[in-house]
Enzyme design. Structure first.
Site, PDB file in Angstrom:
ATOM      1  CG  ASN A  31       5.902  10.092   2.928  1.00  0.00           C
ATOM      2  OD1 ASN A  31       5.828  10.752   1.894  1.00  0.00           O
ATOM      3  ND2 ASN A  31       6.266   8.813   2.935  1.00  0.00           N
ATOM      4  NE  ARG A  50       0.717   3.869  -3.077  1.00  0.00           N
ATOM      5  CZ  ARG A  50       1.630   4.794  -2.839  1.00  0.00           C
ATOM      6  NH1 ARG A  50       2.405   5.209  -3.807  1.00  0.00           N
ATOM      7  NH2 ARG A  50       1.785   5.306  -1.642  1.00  0.00           N
ATOM      8  CB  VAL A 103      -8.693   5.068  -1.653  1.00  0.00           C
ATOM      9  CG1 VAL A 103      -7.406   5.741  -2.109  1.00  0.00           C
ATOM     10  CG2 VAL A 103      -9.742   5.093  -2.750  1.00  0.00           C
ATOM     11  CG  ASP A 104     -10.006  -1.125  -0.148  1.00  0.00           C
ATOM     12  OD1 ASP A 104      -8.886  -0.561  -0.215  1.00  0.00           O
ATOM     13  OD2 ASP A 104     -10.127  -2.332   0.116  1.00  0.00           O
ATOM     14  CG  ASP A 124       8.625   4.699   1.321  1.00  0.00           C
ATOM     15  OD1 ASP A 124       8.072   4.039   0.429  1.00  0.00           O
ATOM     16  OD2 ASP A 124       8.047   5.619   1.941  1.00  0.00           O
ATOM     17  CB  ILE A 150       4.313  -2.519   1.648  1.00  0.00           C
ATOM     18  CG1 ILE A 150       5.110  -2.839   2.915  1.00  0.00           C
ATOM     19  CG2 ILE A 150       3.287  -1.408   1.866  1.00  0.00           C
ATOM     20  CD1 ILE A 150       4.322  -3.026   4.167  1.00  0.00           C
TER      21      ILE A 150
HETATM   22  C1  UD1 Z   1       2.488   5.742   2.742  1.00  0.00           C
HETATM   23  C2  UD1 Z   1       3.686   6.542   2.301  1.00  0.00           C
HETATM   24  C3  UD1 Z   1       4.538   5.725   1.343  1.00  0.00           C
HETATM   25  C4  UD1 Z   1       4.898   4.375   1.964  1.00  0.00           C
HETATM   26  C5  UD1 Z   1       3.651   3.659   2.465  1.00  0.00           C
HETATM   27  C6  UD1 Z   1       3.966   2.398   3.228  1.00  0.00           C
HETATM   28  C7  UD1 Z   1       2.852   8.818   2.372  1.00  0.00           C
HETATM   29  C8  UD1 Z   1       2.543  10.050   1.609  1.00  0.00           C
HETATM   30  N1  UD1 Z   1       3.262   7.767   1.668  1.00  0.00           N
HETATM   31  O1  UD1 Z   1       1.718   5.487   1.570  1.00  0.00           O
HETATM   32  O2  UD1 Z   1       5.725   6.460   1.041  1.00  0.00           O
HETATM   33  O3  UD1 Z   1       5.543   3.588   0.998  1.00  0.00           O
HETATM   34  O4  UD1 Z   1       2.902   4.522   3.350  1.00  0.00           O
HETATM   35  O5  UD1 Z   1       4.813   2.664   4.285  1.00  0.00           O
HETATM   36  O6  UD1 Z   1       2.770   8.805   3.580  1.00  0.00           O
HETATM   37  N2  UD1 Z   1      -4.119  -0.235   0.661  1.00  0.00           N
HETATM   38  C9  UD1 Z   1      -5.344  -0.769   0.299  1.00  0.00           C
HETATM   39  N3  UD1 Z   1      -6.466  -0.027   0.521  1.00  0.00           N
HETATM   40  C10 UD1 Z   1      -6.420   1.229   1.068  1.00  0.00           C
HETATM   41  C11 UD1 Z   1      -5.174   1.758   1.454  1.00  0.00           C
HETATM   42  C12 UD1 Z   1      -4.034   1.006   1.228  1.00  0.00           C
HETATM   43  O7  UD1 Z   1      -5.425  -1.899  -0.214  1.00  0.00           O
HETATM   44  O8  UD1 Z   1      -7.476   1.862   1.221  1.00  0.00           O
HETATM   45  C13 UD1 Z   1      -2.888  -1.030   0.452  1.00  0.00           C
HETATM   46  C14 UD1 Z   1      -1.866  -0.354  -0.475  1.00  0.00           C
HETATM   47  O9  UD1 Z   1      -2.163  -0.616  -1.851  1.00  0.00           O
HETATM   48  C15 UD1 Z   1      -0.582  -1.002  -0.034  1.00  0.00           C
HETATM   49  C16 UD1 Z   1      -0.797  -1.176   1.483  1.00  0.00           C
HETATM   50  O10 UD1 Z   1      -2.201  -1.096   1.685  1.00  0.00           O
HETATM   51  O11 UD1 Z   1      -0.419  -2.252  -0.630  1.00  0.00           O
HETATM   52  C17 UD1 Z   1      -0.123  -0.132   2.364  1.00  0.00           C
HETATM   53  O12 UD1 Z   1      -0.415   1.143   1.848  1.00  0.00           O
HETATM   54  P1  UD1 Z   1      -0.501   2.440   2.769  1.00  0.00           P
HETATM   55  O13 UD1 Z   1       0.130   2.161   4.094  1.00  0.00           O
HETATM   56  O14 UD1 Z   1      -1.886   2.943   2.741  1.00  0.00           O
HETATM   57  O15 UD1 Z   1       0.444   3.445   1.960  1.00  0.00           O
HETATM   58  P2  UD1 Z   1       0.209   4.970   1.704  1.00  0.00           P
HETATM   59  O16 UD1 Z   1      -0.419   5.618   2.881  1.00  0.00           O
HETATM   60  O17 UD1 Z   1      -0.409   5.180   0.357  1.00  0.00           O
END
Ligand code: UD1
Length: 423
Positions: A23, A123, A125-126, A308, A330
């Protein structure tokens, strides 16, 4: 598709080298887009996710050269020839969405496919979009793509996340390095991956303070330059291999292992009765006497217990003495491994975000499959402790994030082999 066959057997013994962090490396690679000078990464893991992101970066005009058998990667984005990240690649690898910040910051425009959902949840991306809008970007959604523009460049701002997102923090961090003025990211991710990214950006000439705390401050600079950076060890690979001797006994030394990357997880393993000692070469993990004890776990952003490693810890709890509660905070759908573990004889009840695991005397081997990377590996770990043979299908999930897993486990005495699809 290849399968992995695991035969449950006795105590493990020996050493396992820990690879560079997947990651972390993915996010470091996206940083190469910020500069017209080369970024050299060392300790690069050889994984299919890394190859997928390389292909995407090449589609933007970044040259990617691998040296020393793939351990060293030189990324040169002298010129960005394409600002669009295609759905065909982004859907395979969510981390691809993190080209958005660097492309936008450098080019004033980026068109990046929305990644879509995945097995562990919607997941969204907002938060990524909110952060870039704060930096002055105009963002529209067009036919499944995020179209971000900032023709006069980005401007520093205060970005306050409502909850911690690793990916959104990292997109904001990379973008802010080239913004005009000061950016403050509040409620920032404190993950070691984010800290390592900030360190690499500083080596490239960025001005960043506070990485590793929940408030990161970035003073924008005009340009970034060449740098060489070593990827930190993969704490999730490390935690996974720590479960191996915990689940089937023995003593394994993880070369390059670092406790500071995984303190919360180490404390839970110790509470379960596992010995962990820091050595000169890394970490030694041993299960010497008696049964593993049931321990409750709640996943949380760093420095909490990593989501993870939840699936792998569940595999351990399946044969522990007593009942444990594993709470996933999470991702909303991250217990896909539970039904497969149940097929191996585990007793697990899932209610919403909580799994209750009642330890059983023994698991039995079974054909199983999993829908994501960490779920797949939890089935291999369970197979190590099971009687008989476990066949884990859909191995491509494992190859995304574990380098030569069958070789690494075989080297410490586990009976793990790969069966090629064609033979
Ligand atoms: C990263 C890791 C992943 C790990 C996760 C949490 C990488 C490539 N992947 O994923 O292995 O499991 O961190 O430690 O680094 N969310 C929203 N809106 C957003 C962004 C996130 O609602 O714009 C939510 C997600 O759906 C989730 C939570 O926030 O429920 C945390 O996600 P996030 O920390 O963003 O995970 P990733 O960066 O995708």
């Amino acid at each position: 598709m290849d399968s992995i066959i695991v035969e449950g057997n006795g105590p493990l013994s020996g050493q396992i080298p820990i690879s560079g962090a997947k990651n972390t490396c993915l996010k470091l690679m996206t940083a190469a887009l910020l500069s017209d000078e080369p970024l050299t990464l060392t300790n690069v893991p050889r994984l299919s996710d890394i190859r997928t992101l390389s292909t995407l970066l090449e589609s933007h005009g970044c040259e990617v050269a691998l040296l020393q058998g793939g351990r060293v990667m030189v990324l040169s984005a002298r010129e960005i020839t394409n600002r669009r990240a295609d759905y065909e690649i982004v859907r395979k690898l969510r981390a691809s969405f993190n080209v958005l910040g660097p492309l936008l910051a450098r080019e004033g425009e980026a068109i990046v496919s929305l990644p879509g959902g995945c097995a562990i949840g919607a997941r969204k991306v907002d938060l990524h979009i909110m952060a870039l809008e704060k930096l002055g970007a105009t963002i529209t959604l067009e036919e499944g793509y995020v179209h971000a523009t900032a023709p006069n460049g980005l401007t520093g701002a205060v970005i306050e996340f409502p909850f911690v997102s690793v990916g959104a923090t990292e997109n904001a961090l990379t973008a802010a390095t080239l913004a005009k003025g000061t950016t403050v990211i509040r409620n920032a991710a404190r993950e070691p991956d984010t800290v390592d990214l900030a360190k690499c950006l500083v080596e490239m000439g960025a001005k960043i303070s506070g990485a590793g705390t929940s408030e990161i401050t970035i003073e924008g600079v005009d340009r970034l330059h060449a740098a060489t950076h070593q990827v930190i060890p993969d704490r999730i690979e490390m935690g996974t291999f720590m479960i191996a001797p915990a689940i089937c006994g023995g003593e394994v030394e993880l070369l390059g292992g670092r406790r500071d990357l995984l303190e919360a997880f180490c404390e839970k393993l110790e509470a379960a009765g596992i010995d962990i000692t820091e050595t000169e070469a890394g970490l030694k993990v041993a299960r010497r006497n008696g049964a593993v004890k049931a321990v409750d776990v709640t996943t949380a952003p760093f420095p909490g217990f990593p989501t993870d490693l939840q699936a792998q810890f569940m595999a351990l709890m399946c044969t522990a003495e007593g009942t444990s509660t594993l709470e996933e905070t999470i991702f909303e759908n991250r217990f896909m491994h539970a039904p497969e573990l149940i097929r191996m004889g585990a007793r697990i009840d899932v209610h919403g975000g909580t799994a209750t695991v009642t330890g059983v005397k023994g698991l039995t081997g079974a054909p199983v499959m999993a829908t994501d990377l960490r779920a797949s590996v939890s089935l291999i770990l369970a197979g190590l402790a099971a009687e008989g043979e476990t066949t884990v299908a859909r191995v491509y999930h494992l190859d995304r994030g574990y380098e030569r897993i069958e070789e690494k486990l075989s080297a410490v005495g586990a009976k793990v082999s790969r069966v090629k699809a064609d033979g």
